[in-house]
Design a protein around this motif. Structure first.
Motif, PDB file in Angstrom:
ATOM      1  N   SER A 153     -20.560  38.973 -61.675  1.00 28.31           N
ATOM      2  CA  SER A 153     -19.897  37.787 -62.230  1.00 28.31           C
ATOM      3  C   SER A 153     -20.792  37.100 -63.250  1.00 28.31           C
ATOM      4  O   SER A 153     -20.331  36.664 -64.316  1.00 28.31           O
ATOM      5  N   ALA A 154     -22.080  36.987 -62.925  1.00 30.87           N
ATOM      6  CA  ALA A 154     -23.024  36.345 -63.846  1.00 30.87           C
ATOM      7  C   ALA A 154     -23.140  37.149 -65.134  1.00 30.87           C
ATOM      8  O   ALA A 154     -23.216  36.591 -66.238  1.00 30.87           O
ATOM      9  N   GLN A 155     -23.135  38.477 -65.007  1.00 30.63           N
ATOM     10  CA  GLN A 155     -23.224  39.337 -66.187  1.00 30.63           C
ATOM     11  C   GLN A 155     -21.973  39.162 -67.056  1.00 30.63           C
ATOM     12  O   GLN A 155     -22.070  39.052 -68.283  1.00 30.63           O
ATOM     13  N   ALA A 161     -19.902  34.243 -72.593  1.00 24.34           N
ATOM     14  CA  ALA A 161     -20.576  33.135 -73.271  1.00 24.34           C
ATOM     15  C   ALA A 161     -21.163  33.608 -74.594  1.00 24.34           C
ATOM     16  O   ALA A 161     -21.082  32.905 -75.617  1.00 24.34           O
ATOM     17  N   HIS A 162     -21.728  34.812 -74.606  1.00 25.52           N
ATOM     18  CA  HIS A 162     -22.302  35.359 -75.833  1.00 25.52           C
ATOM     19  C   HIS A 162     -21.210  35.577 -76.880  1.00 25.52           C
ATOM     20  O   HIS A 162     -21.384  35.255 -78.062  1.00 25.52           O
ATOM     21  N   LYS A 163     -20.048  36.136 -76.457  1.00 25.87           N
ATOM     22  CA  LYS A 163     -18.927  36.365 -77.388  1.00 25.87           C
ATOM     23  C   LYS A 163     -18.419  35.052 -77.963  1.00 25.87           C
ATOM     24  O   LYS A 163     -18.151  34.941 -79.148  1.00 25.87           O
ATOM     25  N   LEU A 164     -18.283  34.031 -77.099  1.00 27.17           N
ATOM     26  CA  LEU A 164     -17.824  32.719 -77.562  1.00 27.17           C
ATOM     27  C   LEU A 164     -18.819  32.105 -78.559  1.00 27.17           C
ATOM     28  O   LEU A 164     -18.436  31.525 -79.571  1.00 27.17           O
ATOM     29  N   ALA A 165     -20.104  32.250 -78.244  1.00 28.09           N
ATOM     30  CA  ALA A 165     -21.139  31.705 -79.140  1.00 28.09           C
ATOM     31  C   ALA A 165     -21.060  32.398 -80.495  1.00 28.09           C
ATOM     32  O   ALA A 165     -21.207  31.749 -81.540  1.00 28.09           O
ATOM     33  N   MET A 166     -20.844  33.705 -80.506  1.00 28.50           N
ATOM     34  CA  MET A 166     -20.742  34.447 -81.759  1.00 28.50           C
ATOM     35  C   MET A 166     -19.494  34.054 -82.539  1.00 28.50           C
ATOM     36  O   MET A 166     -19.527  33.970 -83.757  1.00 28.50           O
ATOM     37  N   LYS A 167     -18.400  33.799 -81.821  1.00 25.88           N
ATOM     38  CA  LYS A 167     -17.133  33.452 -82.446  1.00 25.88           C
ATOM     39  C   LYS A 167     -17.226  32.090 -83.120  1.00 25.88           C
ATOM     40  O   LYS A 167     -16.726  31.883 -84.225  1.00 25.88           O
ATOM     41  N   HIS A 168     -17.837  31.125 -82.460  1.00 30.05           N
ATOM     42  CA  HIS A 168     -17.898  29.766 -83.004  1.00 30.05           C
ATOM     43  C   HIS A 168     -19.047  29.587 -83.961  1.00 30.05           C
ATOM     44  O   HIS A 168     -19.122  28.579 -84.646  1.00 30.05           O
TER      45      HIS A 168
END
Length: 170
Positions: A153-155, A161-168
């Motif tokens: 779950s953490a992975q 979170a990484h995908k969202l950070a890249m998107k924004h």
């Protein structure tokens, strides 16, 4: 070294083959130490005579290959304990010729002996310990599964979170 009050011992060696001996000792009044009186190898024992199975007495006789010896334990109870230990030792370590136990109380030859009681309590303790270990193993197994689930779950959370950070970021 197993002791019967102040009068007798059964001694086993750790060397292979195991050697057992019976040693007669005496404690003099006012002394805390024992003096060795005589010693025989267990294989030399031919007969154990409790003298009277219907009376609690500390006296008994041992007949060896070339000797007859009269013994006195500290108490009748210690005599009984010595007989039980001696009988058990003979059954375990003598393969060819086992001594005859005569005029002994029936509880000495088996049944409710202290050796059986001790073995039963050890068996019970081992079973309880084994059950506790199994239960602990099951709990550890469940904890490992939960830990693996939490890791996954953490992975997944980290990847999301990484995908969202890249998107924004763009």
């Amino acid at each position: 070294m197993l002791m019967c009050g102040v009068s007798c011992q059964v001694h086993l060696t750790n060397k292979k083959p195991t050697q057992a001996s019976i040693t007669k000792v005496k404690q003099f009044e006012g002394s805390t130490s024992f003096v060795r009186r005589s010693q025989w190898m267990l294989e030399q024992l031919r007969q154990v005579n409790g003298i009277d199975p219907n009376r609690d007495s500390a006296e008994f006789d041992l007949l060896f290959e070339n000797a007859f010896d009269q013994w006195v334990a500290s108490t009748a109870s210690e005599k009984c304990t010595f007989f039980q230990i001696l009988h058990h030792t003979c059954q375990r370590y003598l393969t060819d010729r086992k001594p005859e136990f005569i005029n002994c109380q029936s509880k000495i030859m088996g049944g409710n002996s202290i050796l059986h009681s001790a073995a039963d309590s050890v068996t019970s303790a081992v079973q309880k310990a084994s059950q506790a270990l199994n239960e602990r193993g099951e709990r550890l197994g469940r904890a490992e599964e939960k830990t693996e689930d939490m890791k996954n779950s953490a992975q997944q959370f980290a990847e999301t979170a990484h995908k969202l950070a890249m998107k924004h970021k763009c």
